[in-house]
Design an enzyme around this catalytic site. Structure first.
Site, PDB file in Angstrom:
ATOM      1  N   CYS A   2      64.830  17.839  14.589  1.00 56.97           N
ATOM      2  CA  CYS A   2      64.116  18.432  12.866  1.00 56.97           C
ATOM      3  C   CYS A   2      65.413  18.304  12.681  1.00 56.97           C
ATOM      4  CB  CYS A   2      64.092  20.567  12.835  1.00 56.97           C
ATOM      5  SG  CYS A   2      63.149  20.730  14.188  1.00 56.97           S
ATOM      6  N   ARG A  27      63.459  12.417  11.033  1.00 53.17           N
ATOM      7  CA  ARG A  27      63.564  13.763  11.963  1.00 53.17           C
ATOM      8  C   ARG A  27      62.578  14.421  12.047  1.00 53.17           C
ATOM      9  NH1 ARG A  27      69.411  13.646  13.161  1.00 53.17           N
ATOM     10  NH2 ARG A  27      69.047  15.898  14.253  1.00 53.17           N
ATOM     11  N   TRP A  74      59.871  19.242  13.090  1.00 57.15           N
ATOM     12  CA  TRP A  74      59.600  18.607  14.646  1.00 57.15           C
ATOM     13  C   TRP A  74      59.608  19.672  15.533  1.00 57.15           C
ATOM     14  CZ3 TRP A  74      57.300  13.672  14.926  1.00 57.15           C
ATOM     15  CH2 TRP A  74      57.385  13.635  16.421  1.00 57.15           C
ATOM     16  N   ASN A  98      68.284  23.634  14.018  1.00 54.75           N
ATOM     17  CA  ASN A  98      67.927  22.471  14.699  1.00 54.75           C
ATOM     18  C   ASN A  98      68.344  22.157  15.899  1.00 54.75           C
ATOM     19  OD1 ASN A  98      69.440  19.181  14.660  1.00 54.75           O
ATOM     20  ND2 ASN A  98      67.453  19.672  15.457  1.00 54.75           N
ATOM     21  N   GLY A  99      67.468  22.234  16.816  1.00 47.97           N
ATOM     22  CA  GLY A  99      67.713  22.524  18.324  1.00 47.97           C
ATOM     23  C   GLY A  99      66.749  22.859  18.992  1.00 47.97           C
ATOM     24  N   GLU A 483      57.512  -3.261  32.125  1.00 49.08           N
ATOM     25  CA  GLU A 483      57.593  -2.589  30.080  1.00 49.08           C
ATOM     26  C   GLU A 483      58.240  -3.353  29.795  1.00 49.08           C
ATOM     27  OE1 GLU A 483      57.261  -0.609  28.277  1.00 49.08           O
ATOM     28  OE2 GLU A 483      58.192  -0.320  27.508  1.00 49.08           O
ATOM     29  N   LYS A 487      57.640  -5.015  26.455  1.00 49.30           N
ATOM     30  CA  LYS A 487      58.676  -4.809  24.398  1.00 49.30           C
ATOM     31  C   LYS A 487      58.413  -6.584  24.314  1.00 49.30           C
ATOM     32  CE  LYS A 487      59.056  -1.393  23.517  1.00 49.30           C
ATOM     33  NZ  LYS A 487      58.187  -1.024  24.451  1.00 49.30           N
ATOM     34  N   GLU A 490      56.599  -7.572  22.080  1.00 49.00           N
ATOM     35  CA  GLU A 490      55.766  -6.703  20.865  1.00 49.00           C
ATOM     36  C   GLU A 490      56.625  -6.849  19.918  1.00 49.00           C
ATOM     37  OE1 GLU A 490      54.550  -2.365  22.333  1.00 49.00           O
ATOM     38  OE2 GLU A 490      56.149  -3.084  22.732  1.00 49.00           O
ATOM     39  N   HIS A 506      51.943 -15.549  44.724  1.00 54.45           N
ATOM     40  CA  HIS A 506      50.856 -15.209  44.811  1.00 54.45           C
ATOM     41  C   HIS A 506      50.104 -15.993  42.935  1.00 54.45           C
ATOM     42  CE1 HIS A 506      50.530 -13.776  48.671  1.00 54.45           C
ATOM     43  NE2 HIS A 506      51.123 -12.525  47.615  1.00 54.45           N
ATOM     44  N   LYS A 605      51.976   1.733  15.572  1.00 50.57           N
ATOM     45  CA  LYS A 605      52.574   3.102  16.635  1.00 50.57           C
ATOM     46  C   LYS A 605      51.454   4.428  17.265  1.00 50.57           C
ATOM     47  CE  LYS A 605      56.452   5.690  17.599  1.00 50.57           C
ATOM     48  NZ  LYS A 605      57.157   4.445  18.359  1.00 50.57           N
TER      49      LYS A 605
HETATM   50  C1  G6P Z   1      50.812   1.494  20.614  1.00 53.21           C
HETATM   51  C2  G6P Z   1      52.247   2.014  20.259  1.00 53.21           C
HETATM   52  C3  G6P Z   1      52.882   1.452  21.714  1.00 53.21           C
HETATM   53  C4  G6P Z   1      52.603   2.914  22.225  1.00 53.21           C
HETATM   54  C5  G6P Z   1      51.191   3.039  23.077  1.00 53.21           C
HETATM   55  C6  G6P Z   1      50.254   3.999  23.731  1.00 53.21           C
HETATM   56  O1  G6P Z   1      50.468   0.337  20.897  1.00 53.21           O
HETATM   57  O2  G6P Z   1      52.141   0.622  19.536  1.00 53.21           O
HETATM   58  O3  G6P Z   1      54.099   1.633  21.421  1.00 53.21           O
HETATM   59  O4  G6P Z   1      52.500   2.472  23.595  1.00 53.21           O
HETATM   60  O5  G6P Z   1      50.378   2.686  21.664  1.00 53.21           O
HETATM   61  O6  G6P Z   1      50.608   5.319  22.647  1.00 53.21           O
HETATM   62  P1  G6P Z   1      51.433   6.247  23.210  1.00 53.21           P
HETATM   63  O7  G6P Z   1      51.217   7.707  21.554  1.00 53.21           O
HETATM   64  O8  G6P Z   1      49.645   6.759  23.487  1.00 53.21           O
HETATM   65  O9  G6P Z   1      51.719   6.764  23.902  1.00 53.21           O
END
Ligand code: G6P
Length: 610
Positions: A2, A27, A74, A98-99, A483, A487, A490, A506, A605
């Site tokens: 937060c 935050r 948050w 915050n914490g 992953e 990344k 993306e 394969h 996002k």
């Molecule tokens: C979008 C974001 C990814 C994320 C995915 C799932 O594609 O760009 O970064 O992994 O959604 O999102 P979630 O909020 O369900 O983890």
């Protein structure tokens, strides 16, 4: 995570507080509030949602006064709502925090038993009541806070007002950030530098276990035990934009570097080191429920799906319960067999991803129990689930998820240990190794981050022209390879494939030549020898090998063209360290290419469409 802010001085407090909160909104942004000393006493305005809702509320009510504190939330304990929004009040005391207070349940019980009643579900309100209790014995605000904090375990940065002392704010810190700002005629406090930069660049950073009394003329600093301290201000020369990203070029890099903190916050209060167990009172599953589970289905999308693959491996190995993982979009699109006896774990950073939400709903309707693992408190998936196990990574701004992925891994592993303990499939020795090992991970990551960043930056210089990159791993390194490839795609728009190393022969082996870098994850686990062989096969096709190796592993390093070292961990914990260089690899390639790292093209996002 937060944001808190405070002002005591000769100008009106509310505009300074709102401006500061706007700069701290990164935050947290699920609710906000301010408390100001007015002629009528302490007045409070709070609102759910983004800061603009608080601004509208303040336009209506106004809040005249020159001493005040503010908070942008948050949610960690208690869903986002007006009653759970800060400041929290007890008698003459108002607190922003915050914490995370680890012993909040015990303190709440103790306070309630002695007649206090709580109006919110937060851990913060407990601090307000503790301070109030201490002031009743005649202590001034500073001394009462000192005593109250001696009962509190956990992380906090707090700012406190008392009706009895209208010219002052008291702040204190342990494990959460807090900075003071000093200018002529005013003293400020905030969770982070950007909130204060428009008013002053003379700042003082509080250390853990310190408390300060703020007045318009300056501040008095001491330790919580009363030892007086003196500290000179430091001149901060950051521009406001640099400050927002704490000096990092992009949020993605900042969030990669925040991972040790995100993990610490996620683990806080949950590692029961005495019993070698996991404390998860919030999950809402009983020990009997744990024994009754026949199968676990892990549902997620994107990066969260990769976390669930590691989760599946942990659940089967540690809790000996059959587990499958499935992309939420596929699961909901077919007539999946699911029902009573199944536990569905829906994993989502945002808690709003439509495919995950709909898949989990469908499973619930057919009789499965649903547990949500989400980072956003009170979001849609936890709301529909039977129980929630939140990650505490704080808000993630970069579209490509990094620190939330790390926190998801932590929750999936903690849940696996918790389940294993209840089902009798992990003994004391094994549980001790895992719990102690997990407790060490944040430091192990932190110690290597800068060096890894430098090493990866250097490697990327040689490989930045690659059009295709292959990521290979076996066992728990397989989802990390997936992953790493995701990344890279993306944020840098480079074609990448993540593959189970055993599958290379394969198909992907046909792609290999001297122009294809192959990133091989080879922690010293049970798959090490077989991964070495796969690496040799790739080398024989002239591919360039970039190894992610355990520190000091000369054997593996001799097989690589370039390598990065990661800390040695228990083999079940390797994903926490091996994924970091992969995130940095993607970041460095993207930065080198000059792409829009934090908001890559075509991505969002939170995906609330099918
Ligand atoms: C979008 C974001 C990814 C994320 C995915 C799932 O594609 O760009 O970064 O992994 O959604 O999102 P979630 O909020 O369900 O983890």
């Amino acid at each position: 995570m937060c944001g808190i802010v405070g002002h005591v001085g000769d100008q009106q407090a509310t505009p300074v507080l709102l401006d500061g909160l706007r700069r701290l909104e990164y935050r947290g942004y699920d609710s906000a509030g301010v408390a100001v000393h007015s002629r009528k006493g302490i007045e409070i305005v709070r609102a759910v949602g983004k800061l603009r809702n608080l601004e509208s509320a303040l336009l209506k009510d106004g809040l005249p006064g020159t001493v005040g504190i503010g908070h942008t939330r948050w949610a960690t304990h208690g869903r986002p709502s007006e009653v759970n929004a800060h400041p929290h009040v007890a008698g003459p005391i108002a607190v922003v925090h915050n914490g995370i207070i680890e012993n909040h349940s015990a303190l709440r019980n103790e306070l309630e038993a002695s007649g206090y009643s709580m109006s919110s579900e937060t851990d913060t309100e407990i601090i307000a009541h503790l301070i109030h209790r201490e002031t009743k014995s005649g202590l001034d605000m500073l001394s009462a806070i000192r005593r109250a904090l001696s009962f509190v375990e956990g992380a906090y940065a707090i700012a406190v007002l008392s009706e009895e002392e209208p010219d002052r704010i008291v702040v204190a810190k342990n494990a959460s950030p807090l900075v003071l700002g000093v200018s002529k005629g005013a003293t400020y406090c905030a969770s982070d530098i950007p909130a204060l930069l428009p008013y002053t660049n003379e700042m003082v950073f509080l250390e853990d276990g310190e408390i300060a009394l703020l007045e318009a003329t300056g501040f008095t600093l001491s330790k919580l035990d009363g030892t007086p301290l003196t500290r000179r201000t430091r001149k901060i020369s950051w521009s406001p934009v640099m400050a927002e990203k704490a000096g990092y070029k992009h949020f993605m890099l900042k969030e990669i570097f925040e991972q040790p903190r995100a993990l610490e916050d996620t683990l806080r209060g949950r590692l029961d080191r005495e019993r070698a167990d996991i404390a998860t009172p919030e999950i809402g599953l009983s020990d009997d429920d744990a024994k009754r589970i026949k199968r676990i289905i892990l549902l997620a999308c994107g990066t969260s799906h990769h976390a669930t693959i590691a989760g599946r491996y942990w659940l089967e190995e540690l809790a000996k319960v059959p587990a499958i993982t499935e992309l939420a979009s596929e699961f909901r699109g077919r007539d999946a067999v699911v029902g009573e006896g199944d536990l569905v774990i829906a994993v989502s950073q945002s808690g709003e991803t439509l495919d995950t939400l709909m898949a989990a709903k469908a499973a619930k309707e057919r009789g499965a129990m649903v547990l949500a693992i989400a980072n956003v408190n009170g979001s849609a998936i936890p709301r529909m689930a039977d129980g929630s196990f939140y990650t505490h990574a704080g808000p993630e701004i970069g579209v490509a998820s990094t620190k939330c992925f790390m926190a998801q891994l932590a929750n999936l592993l903690m849940f696996s240990i918790w389940l294993g303990r209840r089902r009798g499939t992990i003994d004391d020795a094994q549980a001790t190794e895992l719990v102690e090992g997990l407790a060490r991970i944040p430091n192990q990551i932190a110690e290597r981050l800068r060096e890894t960043h430098l090493m990866v930056t250097d490697i990327v210089r040689d490989f930045s022209d690659a059009r295709d990159v292959l990521f290979l791993g076996r066992g728990l390194s397989y989802p990390m390879a997936l992953e790493g490839a995701l990344k890279l795609k993306e944020v840098s728009y480079v074609h990448a494939e993540g593959y189970a190393a055993g599958e290379m022969k394969h198909g992907p082996i046909a792609l290999l030549d001297a122009h294809v870098p192959v990133v091989v994850l080879m922690p010293q686990d049970r798959h090490y020898d077989r991964v070495s062989s796969n690496m040799q096969e790739a080398r024989a096709r002239e591919a360039k090998i970039i190894g992610v190796t355990t520190e000091g592993d000369k054997h593996a390093q001799a097989l690589c063209d370039r390598f990065v070292e990661v800390a040695k961990t228990h083999e079940a914990l390797s994903p926490f360290v091996t994924v970091v260089p992969l995130q940095l690899y993607a970041y460095c390639v993207a930065d080198h290419k000059g792409t829009d790292v934090d908001q890559p093209r075509n991505l969002a996002k939170t995906v609330t469409v099918e």
